[in-house]
Design a protein around this motif. Sequence first.
Motif, PDB file in Angstrom:
ATOM      1  N   LEU A   1      35.626  45.338  37.376  1.00  0.00           N
ATOM      2  CA  LEU A   1      35.942  44.192  36.514  1.00  0.00           C
ATOM      3  C   LEU A   1      37.223  43.503  36.978  1.00  0.00           C
ATOM      4  CD1 LEU A   1      35.047  45.583  32.975  1.00  0.00           C
ATOM      5  CD2 LEU A   1      33.792  43.875  34.301  1.00  0.00           C
ATOM      6  N   GLU A   2      38.133  44.289  37.544  1.00  0.00           N
ATOM      7  CA  GLU A   2      39.381  43.679  38.028  1.00  0.00           C
ATOM      8  C   GLU A   2      39.136  42.661  39.139  1.00  0.00           C
ATOM      9  OE1 GLU A   2      41.108  47.894  37.016  1.00  0.00           O
ATOM     10  OE2 GLU A   2      39.195  47.136  37.726  1.00  0.00           O
ATOM     11  N   GLU A   3      38.082  42.894  39.937  1.00  0.00           N
ATOM     12  CA  GLU A   3      37.795  41.935  41.008  1.00  0.00           C
ATOM     13  C   GLU A   3      37.360  40.588  40.423  1.00  0.00           C
ATOM     14  OE1 GLU A   3      34.839  43.109  43.837  1.00  0.00           O
ATOM     15  OE2 GLU A   3      35.192  41.357  45.095  1.00  0.00           O
ATOM     16  N   ILE A   4      36.561  40.638  39.362  1.00  0.00           N
ATOM     17  CA  ILE A   4      36.134  39.404  38.705  1.00  0.00           C
ATOM     18  C   ILE A   4      37.345  38.716  38.070  1.00  0.00           C
ATOM     19  CG2 ILE A   4      34.613  38.401  36.965  1.00  0.00           C
ATOM     20  CD1 ILE A   4      32.850  40.873  37.231  1.00  0.00           C
ATOM     21  N   GLU A   5      38.189  39.516  37.420  1.00  0.00           N
ATOM     22  CA  GLU A   5      39.393  38.964  36.777  1.00  0.00           C
ATOM     23  C   GLU A   5      40.322  38.322  37.803  1.00  0.00           C
ATOM     24  OE1 GLU A   5      40.936  42.378  34.852  1.00  0.00           O
ATOM     25  OE2 GLU A   5      39.426  42.398  33.273  1.00  0.00           O
ATOM     26  N   LEU A   6      40.406  38.973  38.961  1.00  0.00           N
ATOM     27  CA  LEU A   6      41.275  38.453  40.019  1.00  0.00           C
ATOM     28  C   LEU A   6      40.860  37.040  40.415  1.00  0.00           C
ATOM     29  CD1 LEU A   6      43.608  39.471  41.968  1.00  0.00           C
ATOM     30  CD2 LEU A   6      41.801  39.802  43.634  1.00  0.00           C
ATOM     31  N   ILE A   7      39.554  36.820  40.525  1.00  0.00           N
ATOM     32  CA  ILE A   7      39.040  35.500  40.898  1.00  0.00           C
ATOM     33  C   ILE A   7      39.356  34.478  39.810  1.00  0.00           C
ATOM     34  CG2 ILE A   7      36.947  34.171  41.338  1.00  0.00           C
ATOM     35  CD1 ILE A   7      37.739  35.976  43.644  1.00  0.00           C
ATOM     36  N   ILE A   8      39.056  34.817  38.550  1.00  0.00           N
ATOM     37  CA  ILE A   8      39.296  33.862  37.453  1.00  0.00           C
ATOM     38  C   ILE A   8      40.781  33.558  37.317  1.00  0.00           C
ATOM     39  CG2 ILE A   8      38.965  33.393  34.994  1.00  0.00           C
ATOM     40  CD1 ILE A   8      36.662  35.347  34.975  1.00  0.00           C
ATOM     41  N   ASN A   9      41.600  34.600  37.424  1.00  0.00           N
ATOM     42  CA  ASN A   9      43.046  34.408  37.275  1.00  0.00           C
ATOM     43  C   ASN A   9      43.660  33.583  38.404  1.00  0.00           C
ATOM     44  OD1 ASN A   9      43.763  35.725  34.813  1.00  0.00           O
ATOM     45  ND2 ASN A   9      43.418  37.695  35.784  1.00  0.00           N
ATOM     46  N   SER A  10      42.907  33.431  39.488  1.00  0.00           N
ATOM     47  CA  SER A  10      43.430  32.647  40.614  1.00  0.00           C
ATOM     48  C   SER A  10      43.283  31.144  40.394  1.00  0.00           C
ATOM     49  CB  SER A  10      42.707  33.035  41.911  1.00  0.00           C
ATOM     50  OG  SER A  10      41.350  32.591  41.903  1.00  0.00           O
ATOM     51  N   TYR A  11      42.518  30.731  39.388  1.00  0.00           N
ATOM     52  CA  TYR A  11      42.287  29.310  39.150  1.00  0.00           C
ATOM     53  C   TYR A  11      43.499  28.673  38.463  1.00  0.00           C
ATOM     54  CZ  TYR A  11      37.417  30.679  39.976  1.00  0.00           C
ATOM     55  OH  TYR A  11      36.269  31.176  40.510  1.00  0.00           O
ATOM     56  N   PRO A  12      43.932  27.499  38.936  1.00  0.00           N
ATOM     57  CA  PRO A  12      45.118  26.833  38.354  1.00  0.00           C
ATOM     58  C   PRO A  12      44.995  26.578  36.851  1.00  0.00           C
ATOM     59  CG  PRO A  12      44.477  25.789  40.419  1.00  0.00           C
ATOM     60  CD  PRO A  12      43.388  26.750  40.087  1.00  0.00           C
ATOM     61  N   GLY A  13      43.788  26.314  36.367  1.00  0.00           N
ATOM     62  CA  GLY A  13      43.611  26.007  34.954  1.00  0.00           C
ATOM     63  C   GLY A  13      43.486  27.224  34.055  1.00  0.00           C
ATOM     64  N   ILE A  14      43.681  28.425  34.607  1.00  0.00           N
ATOM     65  CA  ILE A  14      43.574  29.659  33.829  1.00  0.00           C
ATOM     66  C   ILE A  14      44.941  30.343  33.749  1.00  0.00           C
ATOM     67  CG2 ILE A  14      42.546  31.964  33.723  1.00  0.00           C
ATOM     68  CD1 ILE A  14      40.550  29.755  33.133  1.00  0.00           C
TER      69      ILE A  14
END
Length: 502
Positions: A420-433
């Motif tokens: 799950l951390e890998e998915i979170e890592l991707i989402i957290n990398s977005y400027p709008g998040i």
Amino acid sequence: MKNVLEYLEQSAERYADKTVVEDTKSNCMYKELLQNAKSIGSALSAFELPGNPIIVYMDKSVETVTAFMGIVYAGCFYISISPEQPAARVVQILQVAQPNCIITLGDNADMLHQIGFTGKVLDYYDIVRNEIAEERLQYIRALSQDIDPLYCNFTSGTTGVPKGVLISHRSVIDFMEYFPSIFNITEKDIIGNQAPFDFDVSVKDIYSTLKVGATMVIIPKRFFSIPVQLLDYICERKVTTMIWAVSALCMVTQLKGLTYRVPSEVNKILFSGEPMPVKHLKLWQKYLPNVVYANLYGPTEITCNCTYYIIDKEFGLDEKIPIGKPFPNEKVFLLDINGKKIKDKETIGELCVSGTALALGYYNNLEQTKNVFVQNPSNSRYIELIYKTGDDAFYNKDGNLCFAGRKDFQIKYMGHRIELEEIELIINSYPGIDRACCVLDTNKNQIIAFYVGCMESVQVKNKMHESLPGYMIPKTFIALSELPVSANGKIDRAKLLDTWGK
């Protein structure tokens, strides 16, 4: 025996003109597979050193299996990558594997050049016509060992970088010496391949086929969203054996496929990847009551499976189907938090495995390898490496092992192991998040993404398709003003699930 090619060679001698593998477009006899694999092996061995990785960037097909065997003839090991994988993930895998060459077909070569691969891109149909260099192949085989790597499957990683689980010939041979006989897989069987070739369930399909002289029918991925086509195909090809992920079996029952057509030739259904819901098992049993059903368990790191349970009783809807007992020549046991072996029934501990089945480790990643392939803490007398699965389990009253969940945030979803951390890592990398957290709702069997930020959920979902495969993208996205935090300062995942449930 020290090389899996002996399975192919022995079966080619016994069943030369029999179909070994077929897909919707073509089929291949044992003698053809042998000769074509030798041709590919001869071509590769002219410039590639034994022990090196070679990528097969192709959809699963007759040609893919042939490429695998050709790579093994060259003394190398294969890595399967589906062209459906996002370009960003392909790049990550290539950065870890660092291959010198890739085998592919047609337009796929353009994509490889676009992502910056600078090694050799080989067209399958060019190298399969190569003249066989028998003497060179025999020399490579003479120098080979059973501990040589055979294949490398990439799984999700906690750092956001995929981990390549490296498996040796010896581990596959050890497993295959028992697996087909336990489930009575013989030359009379037609194995319906469901799993992608970059997923280790397919290893059981491929090598069971080669060992016993069976036939493997490759089922296209698209059929698994259209039950009518799927069941027609299985029935027309007279499939007898299904070694499938639980999610694939549940898809058939969820969409009421068995009310359309029953695959009456099937006599073995072996499932794995995640817990099988009893209500779905009962539906299969209703339509196919005389089939042998078995629950298989085991992470990629221990070569396919380490335990099995043949269904021999009726289960209630609220009962847990055991993962059973160890396969021969595998030690499977539970350790408590102090590293002491658990023997008492109903006591939960971490499931650990030792034996020949263990992977060689994570390719190009010694640090993570050392974290999970460790000395058995209950053995101070000699070196005994074990794999700590990160799964909790317990012994039931009958002495069978039962799965009790993950120790960390790695989950099993749609037959895949996902961090799950890998998915979170991707989402957290977005400027709008600002911050994101993912959880698995086991009741509804879906990944939920909670986040704080200004992006719309549709935007987040669409952007994730650029870098993650479909099975890793959350089903639901929920925007919050803030994420709840527990007393120790961590995101309170339990509270998020409670909020979602309400």
